[in-house]
Structure formats: C-alpha cells, structure tokens
Design an enzyme around this catalytic site. Structure first.
Site, PDB file in Angstrom:
ATOM      1  N   ASP A  70       0.545   1.818   8.826  1.00  0.00           N
ATOM      2  CA  ASP A  70       0.055   1.030   9.970  1.00  0.00           C
ATOM      3  C   ASP A  70       1.036   1.038  11.147  1.00  0.00           C
ATOM      4  O   ASP A  70       0.654   0.679  12.255  1.00  0.00           O
ATOM      5  CB  ASP A  70      -0.182  -0.427   9.547  1.00  0.00           C
ATOM      6  CG  ASP A  70      -1.173  -0.544   8.396  1.00  0.00           C
ATOM      7  OD1 ASP A  70      -2.026   0.348   8.249  1.00  0.00           O
ATOM      8  OD2 ASP A  70      -1.082  -1.528   7.636  1.00  0.00           O
ATOM      9  N   GLY A  76       0.841  -1.206   0.000  1.00  0.00           N
ATOM     10  CA  GLY A  76       0.000   0.000   0.000  1.00  0.00           C
ATOM     11  C   GLY A  76       0.872   1.250   0.000  1.00  0.00           C
ATOM     12  O   GLY A  76       1.879   1.301   0.690  1.00  0.00           O
ATOM     13  N   THR A  93       5.139   2.139   6.266  1.00  0.00           N
ATOM     14  CA  THR A  93       3.752   1.712   6.372  1.00  0.00           C
ATOM     15  C   THR A  93       2.983   2.676   7.258  1.00  0.00           C
ATOM     16  O   THR A  93       3.469   3.066   8.326  1.00  0.00           O
ATOM     17  CB  THR A  93       3.534   0.280   6.914  1.00  0.00           C
ATOM     18  OG1 THR A  93       2.171   0.146   7.318  1.00  0.00           O
ATOM     19  CG2 THR A  93       4.414  -0.072   8.090  1.00  0.00           C
ATOM     20  N   HIS A 122      -9.180   5.566   2.287  1.00  0.00           N
ATOM     21  CA  HIS A 122      -7.914   5.875   1.614  1.00  0.00           C
ATOM     22  C   HIS A 122      -7.538   7.353   1.661  1.00  0.00           C
ATOM     23  O   HIS A 122      -6.415   7.707   1.313  1.00  0.00           O
ATOM     24  CB  HIS A 122      -7.961   5.381   0.171  1.00  0.00           C
ATOM     25  CG  HIS A 122      -7.937   3.883   0.095  1.00  0.00           C
ATOM     26  ND1 HIS A 122      -9.062   3.128   0.317  1.00  0.00           N
ATOM     27  CD2 HIS A 122      -6.926   3.027  -0.126  1.00  0.00           C
ATOM     28  CE1 HIS A 122      -8.739   1.853   0.221  1.00  0.00           C
ATOM     29  NE2 HIS A 122      -7.459   1.752  -0.046  1.00  0.00           N
TER      30      HIS A 122
HETATM   31  O1  F6P Z   1      -1.392  -1.548   5.024  1.00  0.00           O
HETATM   32  C1  F6P Z   1      -1.826  -0.265   4.730  1.00  0.00           C
HETATM   33  C2  F6P Z   1      -3.314  -0.229   4.541  1.00  0.00           C
HETATM   34  O2  F6P Z   1      -3.719   1.103   4.298  1.00  0.00           O
HETATM   35  C3  F6P Z   1      -4.134  -0.831   5.682  1.00  0.00           C
HETATM   36  O3  F6P Z   1      -4.290   0.038   6.765  1.00  0.00           O
HETATM   37  C4  F6P Z   1      -5.422  -1.183   4.968  1.00  0.00           C
HETATM   38  O4  F6P Z   1      -6.119  -2.239   5.598  1.00  0.00           O
HETATM   39  C5  F6P Z   1      -4.935  -1.610   3.623  1.00  0.00           C
HETATM   40  O5  F6P Z   1      -3.681  -1.001   3.413  1.00  0.00           O
HETATM   41  C6  F6P Z   1      -5.849  -1.249   2.489  1.00  0.00           C
HETATM   42  O6  F6P Z   1      -5.326  -1.774   1.328  1.00  0.00           O
HETATM   43  P1  F6P Z   1      -5.824  -1.429  -0.137  1.00  0.00           P
HETATM   44  O7  F6P Z   1      -5.257  -0.091  -0.503  1.00  0.00           O
HETATM   45  O8  F6P Z   1      -5.276  -2.517  -0.963  1.00  0.00           O
HETATM   46  O9  F6P Z   1      -7.316  -1.375  -0.093  1.00  0.00           O
END
Ligand code: F6P
Length: 344
Positions: A129, A12, A127, A275
């Site tokens: 997270d 991500g 990240t 997002h």
């Molecule tokens: O790992 C980063 C993150 O933003 C998480 O917090 C979230 O669950 C995931 O990616 C969302 O992923 P994607 O952009 O593939 O929907």
C-alpha cells in the site's frame, strides 16, 4: 555462544519479504549472530513456533514472492496473556533481539513492545500500500503496481476492441498510492482514490469526453473509495484484529462500473485484480530495497540501536524511530493531486 536474533513477517504478505529476510540473515551472520524465524507473524512468537534460519536456507529466496516464514494479522495486544507469552518466549529462546518485518500494524506492535517493555526490537517496513510514514517507499509497492499496470494495459486492449469503458479495481486500503501510480503508468482516463470522495459528475463528464475522442476509456479505482453523489455508501464494518475494516466485499469497481454505465449509456465492464497483485516475483527495485533494509536491520541490532526502523530516505537507508512510522497513515498528498489535475 552466538547471540540470537529472531525474525518475523506480519500483516499482508508482499513481494520483497523474502529478500528482506535474506538481507538480514546475510548481514547478521557476518556480524556473528545466529537466526531463528518465527512462523506466521506475531502468532509464531506467541506460540513459540519457529525454525532456524541461515544463509543456506535463504540464498535463493531473493526471487520468491510471499514469505517463507508465513504471516498472519495476529495482534498480541488483543490479549494481555499473549503479550506475556511474547516476553516469555523472547527470554526462554535466549533472544538478543527481534526483527519485525511489517506494515503499520506489525510495526505498531513492535513500537509498543519497545516503548512499554524495553524489548530489543528493530523494524523493517513493508507494504504494497506504500502508506507507511517515515520512509520514502516500502518494498512490495513497486511489484504490486507493476503487476497492476500490466493488467491495466491488457484491459485497454480489450476495452478498445469492444469500444467499452473499463473499470479496474486495485487494492491499497485507505491510501490511494496503488491506484494513482497504476493510473498514471497505464495512461488511464480517470482515477478514484480514497482520500477524496469521487465527484460522480466530474467523473462522468471526463469519461464521456475521453470516449467521444477514442471510443473507449479506462478508469482505475481504489478499493476503499466512495462516491459523493451516492446517498449512503457505508464501508463494511467487519474488522480484523487491528480494528481495520475488511474491504474485500465492497465491490467498488463493480459499483462504479454500474454507475458509469447508468449515467453515460456506454457499455462498461469491470475487473478486480485482488490478491494477484500481491504475489509473484519481486521486481528489481523491490529486491534491492528489501535487501538493503534487511541488512540495515541487522546493523541496527549490532549497534544496539533498538526501537528503530530501517527506512529509505532519498537514496539512503537509515534508522528512524519506530514510533515515527506508526500511528498515522501516509496518504496521497496535495502535490500529487495537482498532478492528477494535469493527467486526468
Ligand atoms: O495491506 C495490504 C492489503 O493488500 C490491502 O491493500 C488490502 O486491502 C488488504 O491487504 C487485503 O488483506 P487480506 O489479504 O487479509 O484480504
């Protein structure tokens, strides 16, 4: 002929990827290297899709969110032929080293390429997270939480005006750092993190008390939480190439808002930042941290210190073994749970 370094960003996206690319290119060029950037994470090196990178191209990307290289959740180890392609392209493109910028998954691939194939790989942690081990913080986290904090402040304004309970769902996957820091920084009344199942009775009691006092309340919810009192609340089983459950449709903010409204009778609304918290300009902290770890990655390459990741330890950026960063997630610790008892 100059030695060549390849860079990729995987997993991500998050604010800070561009400053990290820039830091690495700036430092590497000074040390006499040239750069190529692979497009869309590991997919770029599997398919041999890349572009030249240099100081001119990266000069003004320090303030840009996302990644100029693009990213994907491609896992080359899903297919043996793709690992072969990575090794072939590494050789055919005459790479001296590869700098992989990513989280647990991207760096997991980098670890395996180093351990199993002795590839000259260096990692840079990122990240939103903040769930990566062996580094104190990852860039992306500060910006995402700052964005969520601002949104939470806005929710307080509207919640207070309408005398409502506001439930705010944030990202963060299976670690509660994003929810916890957002909740602390925005004076929330309750926080729900995935490390512990939510005690619905405790939550309802505390929200009722907060509401009695000030006629509104704010609850911050991490996307992967579960309510202990709910009979069955299984996580959706759709998984990505790294075997991670895709959380986007769980709707925990909405579920918890309904739960609170049904147990308290207080009008409750929910909001999901999604997002939006992953894009936009990086904060000062993330620009500086990303620049520093990017620079360190180029230095590790120059020292031939492969299989390492540029990590923040205290105030220093140091090289740590890649394998120490991957394999296990850094989740919210007991120490932080003690703080939550004081604050919520
Ligand atoms: O790992 C980063 C993150 O933003 C998480 O917090 C979230 O669950 C995931 O990616 C969302 O992923 P994607 O952009 O593939 O929907």
């Amino acid at each position: 002929m100059k030695k060549r370094i390849g860079i990729l960003t995987g997993g991500g996206d998050c604010p800070g990827l561009n400053p990290a690319i820039r830091g690495c290119v700036y430092a590497g060029e000074k040390l006499g290297y040239e750069f190529i950037g692979f497009k869309d994470g590991w997919k770029g090196i599997v398919d041999g899709i890349y572009e030249p990178l240099n100081k001119e191209k990266t000069e003004y990307i320090i303030m840009q969110g996302g990644t100029i290289l693009g990213t994907s959740r491609t896992n080359p180890f899903k297919k043996e032929e793709n690992v072969k392609k990575v090794l072939e392209n590494f050789k055919n493109l005459n790479l001296h080293a590869l700098v992989a910028i990513g989280g647990e998954d991207t760096l997991g691939v980098a670890t395996r390429l180093y351990e199993e194939y002795k590839l000259n790989v260096v990692g840079v942690p990122k990240t939103m997270d903040n769930d990566l081990n062996a580094t104190d913080y990852t860039f992306g986290f500060d910006t995402s939480v700052t964005r969520a904090m601002d949104a939470a402040n806005a929710l307080i304004d509207t919640g207070r005006s309408h005398r409502r309970v506001m439930v705010f769902e944030v990202m963060g996957r299976h670690a509660g750092w994003v929810a916890l820091f957002t909740a602390i920084a925005s004076a929330a009344d309750y926080v729900c993190v995935p490390e512990r199942k939510i005690d619905g009775d405790d939550m309802v009691e505390k929200i009722k008390k907060a509401y009695e006092r000030k006629k509104f309340a704010l609850v911050v919810v991490s996307e992967a939480v579960e309510i202990a009192q709910e009979e069955k609340n299984p996580l959706k089983q759709e998984v990505d190439q790294f075997g991670h459950i895709i959380l986007k449709e769980r709707g925990m903010g909405e579920k918890i808002a309904k739960y609170i409204e049904s147990k308290t009778g207080i009008e409750t609304r929910h909001a999901v930042i999604g997002h939006m918290q992953r894009g936009g300009q990086p904060t000062l902290f993330d620009r500086i941290l990303a620049t520093r770890v990017g620079i360190k990655a180029a230095q590790l390459v120059h020292e031939g210190d492969f299989g390492k990741m540029a990590a923040l330890k205290g105030n220093d950026v140091v090289g740590v073994p890649l394998k120490d960063a991957t394999g296990e997630l850094k989740t919210v610790s007991e120490e932080w749970f003690k703080l939550t008892e004081i604050l919520f």
